[in-house]
Design a protein around this motif. Structure first.
Motif, short mmCIF file in Angstrom:
data_model
loop_
_atom_site.label_atom_id
_atom_site.label_comp_id
_atom_site.label_asym_id
_atom_site.label_seq_id
_atom_site.Cartn_x
_atom_site.Cartn_y
_atom_site.Cartn_z
N ASP A 28 0.84 -1.21 0.00
CA ASP A 28 0.00 0.00 0.00
C ASP A 28 0.87 1.25 0.00
OD1 ASP A 28 -2.28 -1.52 0.08
OD2 ASP A 28 -2.77 -1.10 2.18
N THR A 29 0.33 2.34 -0.52
CA THR A 29 1.03 3.63 -0.45
C THR A 29 1.11 4.08 1.00
OG1 THR A 29 0.20 4.26 -2.63
CG2 THR A 29 0.98 6.03 -1.19
N ALA A 30 2.31 4.42 1.43
CA ALA A 30 2.53 4.83 2.82
C ALA A 30 2.20 6.31 2.98
CB ALA A 30 3.98 4.56 3.23
N MET A 31 1.06 6.57 3.62
CA MET A 31 0.64 7.96 3.82
C MET A 31 0.62 8.37 5.28
SD MET A 31 -2.49 8.11 1.05
CE MET A 31 -2.65 9.89 1.25
N ARG A 32 0.59 7.36 6.20
CA ARG A 32 0.50 7.66 7.62
C ARG A 32 1.47 6.78 8.40
NH1 ARG A 32 -3.72 10.94 8.25
NH2 ARG A 32 -3.64 10.87 10.52
N ILE A 33 1.85 7.25 9.57
CA ILE A 33 2.63 6.49 10.53
C ILE A 33 1.75 6.27 11.75
CG2 ILE A 33 4.64 6.59 12.08
CD1 ILE A 33 6.09 8.09 9.85
N PHE A 34 1.87 5.11 12.37
CA PHE A 34 0.94 4.71 13.42
C PHE A 34 1.67 4.49 14.75
CE2 PHE A 34 -0.55 3.41 9.30
CZ PHE A 34 -1.91 3.69 9.31
N ARG A 35 0.92 4.63 15.85
CA ARG A 35 1.45 4.32 17.18
C ARG A 35 0.41 3.51 17.95
NH1 ARG A 35 2.80 8.33 22.20
NH2 ARG A 35 0.53 8.44 22.17
N VAL A 36 0.88 2.48 18.63
CA VAL A 36 -0.01 1.65 19.44
C VAL A 36 -0.30 2.36 20.76
CG1 VAL A 36 -0.31 -0.59 20.58
CG2 VAL A 36 0.95 -0.45 18.42
N GLU A 62 4.68 2.07 20.92
CA GLU A 62 5.58 1.81 19.80
C GLU A 62 4.96 2.27 18.47
OE1 GLU A 62 8.48 -1.75 20.83
OE2 GLU A 62 6.44 -2.46 20.48
N PHE A 63 5.81 2.79 17.60
CA PHE A 63 5.39 3.22 16.28
C PHE A 63 5.55 2.09 15.27
CE2 PHE A 63 6.35 7.19 18.40
CZ PHE A 63 5.42 8.09 17.89
N PHE A 64 4.76 2.13 14.23
CA PHE A 64 4.93 1.20 13.11
C PHE A 64 4.42 1.88 11.84
CE2 PHE A 64 0.75 0.42 14.84
CZ PHE A 64 -0.06 0.13 13.75
N GLY A 65 4.75 1.28 10.69
CA GLY A 65 4.34 1.88 9.42
C GLY A 65 5.39 2.79 8.83
N LEU A 66 6.62 2.73 9.33
CA LEU A 66 7.69 3.55 8.76
C LEU A 66 8.08 2.98 7.41
CD1 LEU A 66 7.85 3.86 11.96
CD2 LEU A 66 10.19 4.60 11.58
N SER A 67 8.34 3.85 6.43
CA SER A 67 8.70 3.41 5.08
C SER A 67 9.75 4.34 4.50
CB SER A 67 7.46 3.42 4.18
OG SER A 67 7.82 3.22 2.84
N PRO A 68 10.76 3.78 3.84
CA PRO A 68 11.81 4.63 3.27
C PRO A 68 11.46 5.22 1.91
CG PRO A 68 12.34 2.34 2.87
CD PRO A 68 11.08 2.35 3.69
N ASP A 69 10.42 4.70 1.25
CA ASP A 69 10.20 5.13 -0.14
C ASP A 69 8.72 5.27 -0.52
OD1 ASP A 69 9.37 2.52 -0.18
OD2 ASP A 69 10.84 1.83 -1.67
N GLY A 70 7.86 5.49 0.46
CA GLY A 70 6.47 5.75 0.14
C GLY A 70 5.60 4.53 -0.06
N GLU A 71 6.13 3.34 0.26
CA GLU A 71 5.35 2.11 0.13
C GLU A 71 5.59 1.24 1.36
OE1 GLU A 71 6.20 -1.68 -2.52
OE2 GLU A 71 5.16 -0.16 -3.72
N TYR A 72 4.50 0.72 1.94
CA TYR A 72 4.65 -0.14 3.11
C TYR A 72 5.31 -1.46 2.69
CZ TYR A 72 1.45 3.00 5.59
OH TYR A 72 0.86 4.09 6.16
N LYS A 73 6.44 -1.78 3.31
CA LYS A 73 7.15 -3.02 2.99
C LYS A 73 6.55 -4.22 3.72
CE LYS A 73 9.88 -0.67 0.44
NZ LYS A 73 9.66 -0.70 -1.02
#
Length: 213
Positions: A28-36, A62-73
């Protein structure tokens, strides 16, 4: 303003997801970063041969959803019912305080990834399972301030199959090794979703993290 309070004010409302609910999918296109905010979220990657590799279990703060290039790996799915906050990447980039917090979290994730790689190189399935429990205990100990000598109770909300896919083992092997560690007196298993570590140093030795006495 403390970083945690600042993050809460910027991230805003908590959205509650039921257990086993996807939050985003791999690719998916990475548009947001999330935290639990509460509960547990699992991240995983689908490999080319259709196998699943669990890449992490994210707990409170903890955070998750970090992406280096705009796409969730990886994909992300709740293990338990979970409260999750999020922020758009554009908003994050304009907030230096939260960006600094996220950078510190990213370094911890690098350490966790290195620990996972070391765990997966262990030839013993017992050492892998022991290292997994040590990781959970150290994570909880840092947050709750347990004394070294005190038993440490860790939650296992994930399934045995989830643990197996994280450690590169079979579900049956994970169950056997947990029973073995219990018979050795290193842990208690009061129920399927709880492990109580009664001999932390002994468990670390089984994980290959301490020299034998």
């Amino acid at each position: 303003m403390p970083l945690s309070s600042h993050a809460d004010s910027i991230l805003g409302a908590v959205r509650v997801y039921p257990d086993k609910t996807p939050i985003y999918h791999q690719g998916d296109t990475a548009m947001r970063i999330f935290r639990v905010n509460s509960g547990v979220v699992m991240t995983f990657r689908l490999l080319e041969d259709s196998r699943r590799q669990i890449t992490g279990f994210c707990t409170e703060g903890e955070f998750f959803g970090l992406s280096p290039d705009g796409e969730y790996k990886d994909g992300a799915v709740t293990v338990t019912s979970a409260g999750v906050q999020s922020i758009s990447i554009a908003a994050l980039e304009s907030d230096p305080v939260l960006s600094a917090k996220l950078l510190a979290h990213s370094w911890r994730k690098v350490e966790d990834t290195q620990s996972l790689m070391m765990t997966l190189t262990k030839t013993s399935s017992e050492a892998r399972v022991a290292a997994f429990l040590v990781m959970l205990a150290e994570r909880r100990g840092r947050r709750d301030g347990h004394e070294d000598s005190a038993p440490i109770q860790v939650g296992l909300p994930m399934s045995r199959l989830d643990i197996a896919d994280y450690l590169g083992l079979s579900r049956e092997t994970v169950s056997r090794r947990l029973t073995d560690l219990q018979e050795l007196g290193l842990i208690d298993l009061p129920d399927i979703h709880t492990a109580c570590i009664t001999q932390f140093d002994g468990l670390r030795r089984r994980a290959g993290l301490m020299a034998a006495a």
